[in-house]
Write an enzyme that holds these catalytic residues in place. Structure first.
Site, PDB file in Angstrom:
ATOM      1  N   LYS A 206     -19.460  43.225 -40.448  1.00  0.00           N
ATOM      2  CA  LYS A 206     -18.502  43.802 -41.135  1.00  0.00           C
ATOM      3  C   LYS A 206     -18.525  43.860 -42.948  1.00  0.00           C
ATOM      4  CE  LYS A 206     -13.494  43.069 -42.236  1.00  0.00           C
ATOM      5  NZ  LYS A 206     -12.358  42.218 -42.199  1.00  0.00           N
ATOM      6  N   GLY A 267     -13.186  39.297 -38.514  1.00  0.00           N
ATOM      7  CA  GLY A 267     -14.637  39.353 -37.814  1.00  0.00           C
ATOM      8  C   GLY A 267     -14.552  38.659 -36.550  1.00  0.00           C
TER       9      GLY A 267
HETATM   10  O1  F6P Z   1     -19.110  33.087 -41.202  1.00  0.00           O
HETATM   11  C1  F6P Z   1     -17.972  33.529 -41.760  1.00  0.00           C
HETATM   12  C2  F6P Z   1     -18.029  34.839 -41.253  1.00  0.00           C
HETATM   13  O2  F6P Z   1     -17.301  35.759 -42.217  1.00  0.00           O
HETATM   14  C3  F6P Z   1     -17.008  35.114 -40.075  1.00  0.00           C
HETATM   15  O3  F6P Z   1     -15.983  35.178 -40.100  1.00  0.00           O
HETATM   16  C4  F6P Z   1     -17.748  36.597 -39.737  1.00  0.00           C
HETATM   17  O4  F6P Z   1     -17.410  36.781 -38.080  1.00  0.00           O
HETATM   18  C5  F6P Z   1     -19.365  36.300 -39.890  1.00  0.00           C
HETATM   19  O5  F6P Z   1     -19.240  35.770 -41.150  1.00  0.00           O
HETATM   20  C6  F6P Z   1     -19.889  37.405 -40.232  1.00  0.00           C
HETATM   21  O6  F6P Z   1     -19.699  38.363 -41.041  1.00  0.00           O
HETATM   22  P1  F6P Z   1     -20.233  40.051 -41.313  1.00  0.00           P
HETATM   23  O7  F6P Z   1     -19.583  40.590 -40.228  1.00  0.00           O
HETATM   24  O8  F6P Z   1     -19.461  40.212 -42.517  1.00  0.00           O
HETATM   25  O9  F6P Z   1     -21.557  39.857 -41.432  1.00  0.00           O
END
Ligand code: F6P
Length: 548
Positions: A206, A267
Site C-alpha cells: 500500500k 492494510g
Molecule cells: O506492519 C505494519 C503494516 O503497516 C501493516 O498494517 C500493513 O498491512 C503492512 O505493514 C504492509 O504495508 P504495505 O502494504 O504498505 O507494504
C-alpha cells in the site's frame, strides 16, 4: 465519550459476573432443553451456536445495552458512510465500498468513490483473464505458469489465506506463491523453483515503502535479470499494487502495470481491493467476485439486523464479556478444516493490530482491558497439543470452533471424524468431567483408595470453558467472504465499545522506523551513539561475526 466504567451497563455486568462465576453451564443445559436452539442463529451461510457460553439472558441483555451505550450503531453507520473514523490519520475506513454491490454511491470528500472501485475491478478482471488464458505472454513468448506475490502484513495475509482456503477452486494453470519475510531463505526457496520466462511477480505494498517488500522485489528483479532477461522484459513480468502509484513507477514499474488502491483502505482490511489480485490469479475473477459478494451480504446483515441476532455484534459482546468481566486475556480460533489453517494468523493481524491499543479516542489511557491475544491452529492437530491447557489450566480461554458441514470431494469417513472431534471438544470443554465421575471410572482398576483419589484428581476436568461453534454449509468463496467480514465487523464493534481507534497502528510503524535506523548502524552509515547499550552491543557482536 464517557469512560466505559461509568456506564450503567458496565456496573450491571460487573454485578452479574459475580453470580455467573459460581454457576456451571452443565447445569444450565440440564435445566433448559432448549438452550441450544435459543442461542443459535445464522446468516450468510454461517450458523453460530453460542449456547456453550457463560451467559444468561440477563447477561446478554446487559451486553447489548453496553453496545447501545457505546454507540455501536453510530460507529457502524459512520464507517459505511465514509466518515473520518480513523481519527489519528484523518481517513475514512471504506473497505466496505470495495464490495458494495448496492448500486449506491459512497462519498468521500464530496466525491463518489464507486467509479474508481469498479474501474480497478475491471482492470483486475482483464489482467486475470489474459494471464490465465495464456494471452499474456512472458518475454520469450511463453505463457505464465508461476506467480510470485511479494508483500507483507495486510498485503500478504489476506490473499494468502483466501487462496489457501479456496484451494478446491484453484486454477490449475497457475501456481501462486507468496513471499513475505525479508529473510532471504524465503525468496530464495521460491525463486529456486521458478523459470524466469514463465514467472509473473506481483509486488503488493500500500505504502510502497515497506523494507521487506522493497528488498524482496529488488532481489526478484536482480534474479530475473541474471537469468538473461533484459530491463525492457520487466514490464511483462512485474506488476505492482499500491496506493502510492508514483513511488511504484519511480521504482521502475510500468505505469500500466500498477493496480491502484485508495488510502481509505487499511492494510489489514485490503484483500477486497487490488491487493486481492493474487486471489483472482489463483481462483479466477468470478470466484473473487463471489468472495466480495459474501462480504457484502455480511455488511448488509451487520447494518440492518437487531443486535440480538446480529452475528458480529454477538461475537463482539461475548468477547467483551470474557475480556472485561471474566478475566480472559486471550481468545483461541480453532478451524476444523485444513485449508482454513491460516485463519488464526489472519485474525491475529486483523484483531491485534486493530485493538491492541490503550489510548481512547480522546487521548486518555484506558482503565479497562482491550484487544485480547489471538491465537490458535487447526483441529484436530491442536487436540494433541495445546488443547490440554484450554481444558485443564486455570486460564480462561474462550474458543471459536469452525467447521464446514460439507467439503468438495468429501471423504465421508474422514469428515465424520473431523466433525466428531470438533463437536466432542466443545462438549468436553463445556461439561468437563467431575471428580466423582473420574473416581467411579477408576473402580475397576487395581488401585488403593488413596491412589484412586489422587488419580481421579488429576483426571478431573473443570469444564465450564466457553466456546462458539461456527458451521458453514460449505466453505465456498461467498461464505469465506462473509466469514472474513464477520470478524472484521466484530473487531470494529469491540473497538467502538472500548473507545479505541481500530484503524491506526503506531506501534508497528515505530518498528519500521527503528528497523531502518538500526540497519543504518549495521551498514556503517550511522554511529551507534544514540542507541542503548544492549542494542549497540548486539549490533557490534553481529558485525564482528560478519567480518570473521
Ligand atoms: O506492519 C505494519 C503494516 O503497516 C501493516 O498494517 C500493513 O498491512 C503492512 O505493514 C504492509 O504495508 P504495505 O502494504 O504498505 O507494504
Amino acid at each position: 465519550m464517557e469512560r466505559i466504567r461509568h456506564t450503567q451497563a458496565w456496573s450491571t455486568l460487573e454485578a452479574l459476573s459475580t453470580g455467573i462465576k459460581r454457576q456451571h453451564m452443565r447445569d444450565w443445559f440440564a435445566a433448559d432443553k432448549n438452550r441450544a436452539s435459543e442461542y443459535t442463529t445464522n446468516a450468510c451461510g454461517i450458523t453460530l451456536d453460542y449456547s456453550k457460553n457463560r451467559v444468561t439472558e440477563e447477561v446478554l441483555k446487559a451486553l447489548f445495552e453496553l453496545a447501545e451505550q457505546r454507540q455501536v450503531s453510530n460507529k457502524i453507520n459512520a464507517m459505511f458512510a465514509g466518515g473520518l473514523i480513523n481519527t489519528t490519520e484523518h481517513r475514512a475506513v471504506l473497505h466496505t465500498a470495495l464490495r458494495n454491490f448496492s448500486g449506491n454511491k459512497v462519498m468521500v470528500d464530496g466525491e463518489d468513490v464507486m467509479p474508481s472501485v469498479l474501474a480497478t475491478l475491471d482492470k483486475m478482471k482483464a489482467f486475470t483473464q489474459s494471464v490465465q488464458s495464456g494471452a499474456h505472454k512472458g518475454c520469450t513468448g511463453k505463457p505464465i505458469k508461476k506467480v510470485v506475490c511479494i508483500g507483507i502484513g495486510g498485503s500478504f495475509l489476506g490473499p494468502k489465506i483466501v487462496t489457501e482456503a479456496l484451494k478446491p477452486y484453484k486454477n490449475k494453470v497457475l501456481d501462486v506463491r507468496f513471499v513475505a519475510n525479508v529473510d532471504a531463505c524465503h525468496i530464495q526457496d521460491v525463486l529456486s523453483e521458478c523459470n524466469f520466462e514463465e514467472t509473473l511477480f506481483v509486488m503488493s505494498s500500500k505504502s510502497f515503502n515497506t523494507q521487506e517488500t522493497l528488498q524482496n522485489t529488488l532481489t526478484a528483479k536482480a534474479w530475473f535479470l541474471q537469468q538473461g532477461a533484459t530491463v525492457t522484459d520487466i514490464a511483462k513480468h512485474f506488476v505492482a499494487v499500491s496506493s502510492n502509484v508514483k513511488a511504484a513507477t519511480d521504482f521502475g514499474m510500468a505505469a500500466d502495470n500498477v493496480f491502484p488502491m485508495a488510502d481509505w483502505v487499511g492494510g489489514r482490511y485490503s484483500l477486497w481491493s487490488a491487493i486481492g489480485l493474487p486471489i483472482c490469479l489463483a481462483i479466477g475473477f468470478d470466484n473473487f467476485r463471489q468472495v466480495l459478494q459474501g462480504a457484502y451480504e455480511m455488511d448488509e446483515h451487520t447494518k440492518t439486523t437487531p443486535f440480538e441476532s446480529n452475528l458480529p455484534v454477538i461475537l463482539a459482546v461475548l468477547g467483551v464479556w470474557y475480556r472485561n468481566f471474566m478475566g480472559a486475556q486471550s481468545h483461541v480460533l480453532l478451524p476444523y478444516y485444513h485449508y482454513l489453517r491460516g485463519f488464526p494468523a489472519y485474525v491475529q493481524q486483523l484483531d491485534m493490530e486493530s485493538n491492541g491499543k490503550t489510548t481512547t479516542q480522546n487521548g486518555m489511557t484506558v482503565d479497562h482491558g482491550t484487544g485480547p491475544i489471538i491465537w490458535g491452529g487447526e483441529g484436530t492437530n491442536g487436540q494433541h497439543s495445546f488443547h490440554q491447557l484450554i481444558h485443564q489450566s486455570n486460564l480462561p480461554i474462550p474458543a471459536d470452533f469452525m467447521l464446514p458441514i460439507k467439503v468438495l470431494d468429501q471423504d465421508d469417513t474422514h469428515h465424520a471424524m473431523l466433525a466428531s472431534n470438533c463437536f466432542g471438544q466443545t462438549q468436553a470443554l463445556m461439561q468437563g468431567k467431575t471428580f466423582e465421575e473420574c473416581y467411579r471410572d477408576l473402580g475397576d482398576k487395581d488401585l488403593s483408595d488413596e491412589e484412586r483419589v489422587k488419580l481421579a484428581a488429576h483426571k478431573t476436568m473443570p469444564g465450564n470453558k466457553p466456546s462458539n461453534t461456527l458451521l458453514f454449509e460449505q466453505l465456498d468463496p461467498k461464505t469465506l467472504g462473509a466469514l472474513i467480514a464477520l470478524y472484521e465487523h466484530k473487531v470494529l464493534i469491540q473497538g467502538a465499545i472500548w473507545d479505541v481507534n481500530s484503524f491506526d497502528q503506531w506501534g508497528v510503524e515505530l518498528g519500521k522506523v527503528l528497523g531502518n535506523d538500526v540497519l543504518n548502524v549495521i551498514q556503517g552509515n550511522k554511529s551507534d551513539e544514540h542507541l542503548d547499550a544492549s542494542t549497540a552491543a548486539l549490533i557490534a557482536q553481529f558485525n564482528q561475526a560478519q567480518k570473521n
